[in-house]
Motif scaffolding. Sequence first.
Motif, PDB file in Angstrom:
ATOM      1  N   ALA A  90       0.834  -1.209   0.000  1.00 28.16           N
ATOM      2  CA  ALA A  90       0.000   0.000   0.000  1.00 28.16           C
ATOM      3  C   ALA A  90       0.863   1.251   0.000  1.00 28.16           C
ATOM      4  CB  ALA A  90      -0.929  -0.009   1.215  1.00 28.16           C
ATOM      5  N   ALA A  91       1.929   1.245   0.800  1.00 27.94           N
ATOM      6  CA  ALA A  91       2.815   2.412   0.878  1.00 27.94           C
ATOM      7  C   ALA A  91       3.579   2.606  -0.425  1.00 27.94           C
ATOM      8  CB  ALA A  91       3.785   2.246   2.041  1.00 27.94           C
ATOM      9  N   LEU A  92       4.093   1.513  -0.987  1.00 23.21           N
ATOM     10  CA  LEU A  92       4.894   1.612  -2.205  1.00 23.21           C
ATOM     11  C   LEU A  92       4.054   2.089  -3.384  1.00 23.21           C
ATOM     12  CD1 LEU A  92       7.633   1.233  -3.491  1.00 23.21           C
ATOM     13  CD2 LEU A  92       7.101  -1.186  -3.837  1.00 23.21           C
ATOM     14  N   ASN A  93       2.894   1.474  -3.580  1.00 19.13           N
ATOM     15  CA  ASN A  93       2.042   1.888  -4.695  1.00 19.13           C
ATOM     16  C   ASN A  93       1.404   3.251  -4.459  1.00 19.13           C
ATOM     17  OD1 ASN A  93       2.320  -0.128  -6.643  1.00 19.13           O
ATOM     18  ND2 ASN A  93       0.803  -1.452  -5.670  1.00 19.13           N
ATOM     19  N   GLY A  94       0.974   3.499  -3.216  1.00 22.37           N
ATOM     20  CA  GLY A  94       0.286   4.756  -2.933  1.00 22.37           C
ATOM     21  C   GLY A  94       1.226   5.945  -2.905  1.00 22.37           C
TER      22      GLY A  94
END
Length: 656
Positions: free
Chosen positions: A16-20
């Motif tokens: 979630a952090a990497l894509n977001g």
Amino acid sequence: MVALYPLIILLPLAGAALNGLGGLRWAGLRRNESLVGLIGTACVAIPFLVLLSAFFAYPGQPVTFTLFSWIQAGGLDISFSYTLDELSLLMGLIVTGVGALIHLYSMGYMKGDPGYYKFFAYLNLFIFAMNNLILADNLLVMFLGWEGVGLCSYLLIGFWYTDMDKSEAAQKAFIVNRVGDFAMLLAMFWVYNAFGTLSFSGIEEGLRAAESGGGLAAVFGNKLTWIGALVFIAATGKSAQIPLFVWLPDAMAGPTPVSALIHAATMVTAGIYLMARMNLLFLATPEVLTVVVVVAGLTALMAALIAVTQTDIKRVLAYSTVSQLGFMFMALGAGAFTTAIFHVLTHAFFKACLFLGSGSVIHAMEHTHAVKDPQDIRTMGGLGKFMPSTSRTFWISTLAIAGIPGLSGFFSKDEILAHVFFNGYTQPLYFAVWAVGTLTAVLTAFYMTRLAWLTFNGTPRFHAEHAPHESPAIMTAPLWILGVLAAVGGYIGLPYIVGEGKFHLLNHAWLEHRITNRDLHHAMEVHHTMEYFLLALAVLISVGTVYWTVNFYRKHELAGDNKVKSFFGPLYRLMEGKFYWDELYDNALVKPFFRLGRTALQWVDTRLVDGTVNGVGMTAGGLGEFFRKMQTGLISNYVTIIGAGVVLMIAYLIFG
């Protein structure tokens, strides 16, 4: 192996952090849909593989791992600790397994969407929250996951937020769930007051100690009843039971993969999971279980009646989900917690397949450029010849939810109704609930067969500029995997009459070590013939209803709906109006609240609050103006003021 377990929690969060955040920062990542989709899918598929390894290597005792200590205050000691036991392992496999397939499907379904990277970030965040909910070893950490899935549902349902209908649906889901969440908070306060701990193992130990000591009533009084009632209210919010079910049908506003994720294997099963996890508490409060089974029966029947009237392919499935959740709560109310989880498992397979199949259909209908509403089954028909994979998997899952013998839904649904029936020998009310459940099973077979037939069979009812076509392999592959599981998934739980329960692998070989069910073995042994009768009745209902419905709609096509309307008479208007629940809430709560805001609250805001603030400002301004006028620059005026001041001081000293 234990060293890998934190990946179950942390990888979806990292995805979630990497894509977001990465997608927000780097345009190159935003534009690379394949990489975004691969990261999102891998961050769910890897935890599934870790859970699968943990399943096969399970030592027979719960395995706990801690990320860090969180709260230490007085006797309260809360850590971010997680437990892998029989129940959490099974639920984790369902969530991550079905979730990974939905991520894979989304790579094709969401292709070209400008918010592609955000969508996968939200999906990963959803899985992170759900894994927290399932694996948490205490109520407070579980509550963070509980609230997390509520937040993610808001983000995903309202993903296309520029459409006000979708934004309002997201707000509705968020607000309705807050009612149940408040009950959950109160339940946690009661639990800590009663047990001095929020850990699930501590609650179990407290219940067992009280039962073997002075007795539950002597130790806890009526606290357990209050806790059970509050937990059930919380569960009605997340798992969409009367009266808090109204958010779930509107959740169809989100992209179809979101519908599959929320409705099949994750958020809506949270309430069932929580009640199964606290099974000892509910067995100690039979009066709460009675309320549960009544509410469940009414919810299942009401939602099935509404589904009969729906023409939107996703709304039929939405009300079907509400109805199936009613069946799961029937099992909980009958004290058959393992059976409820069994139906969670089979439902995850066939309902995820149905929702993803509906997305494939919508995808194809949008391609025709010939219909205003690509979700209206009245504009479909004959799609089976254009979409063979979608059609076949959809029909397999339809027959499974209808309860056709040999398919997964037959085993779990029949087991639920059997448990409800055998409870009737000690509490006759359960016989009435069984009758309601049986009627609901008939309606389920009818409206699901109607949906599948009017969508994929009969005469095409569209004039396409472009012929519909099958979805790409990245979308049909998950359909086939789920379709196969919908067909064979029920064989892990064969009926009690086959080896007296020894071949019910889910219960006998797995969950019996974690869940205590209400003991009905004696009733089943005494009334063995009755179980054969119930099994035969289930076969007759499912096969007979499906056969009749296929012939009915083959003969009448869409005109069959008019005959159904005539059959139900005045009741049909209530069914079509969804029993006017939304109107009830609108008139009883929403409109009065707005009227209160426009009158009393507006007066308080403008007159009292603003008036006080403005009054203080005006007073300060007036005093300033008064003293400003005293600054004349004339020495005689200043001498007069000083003299007056001296006189006042002398007077104070003499008379004060």
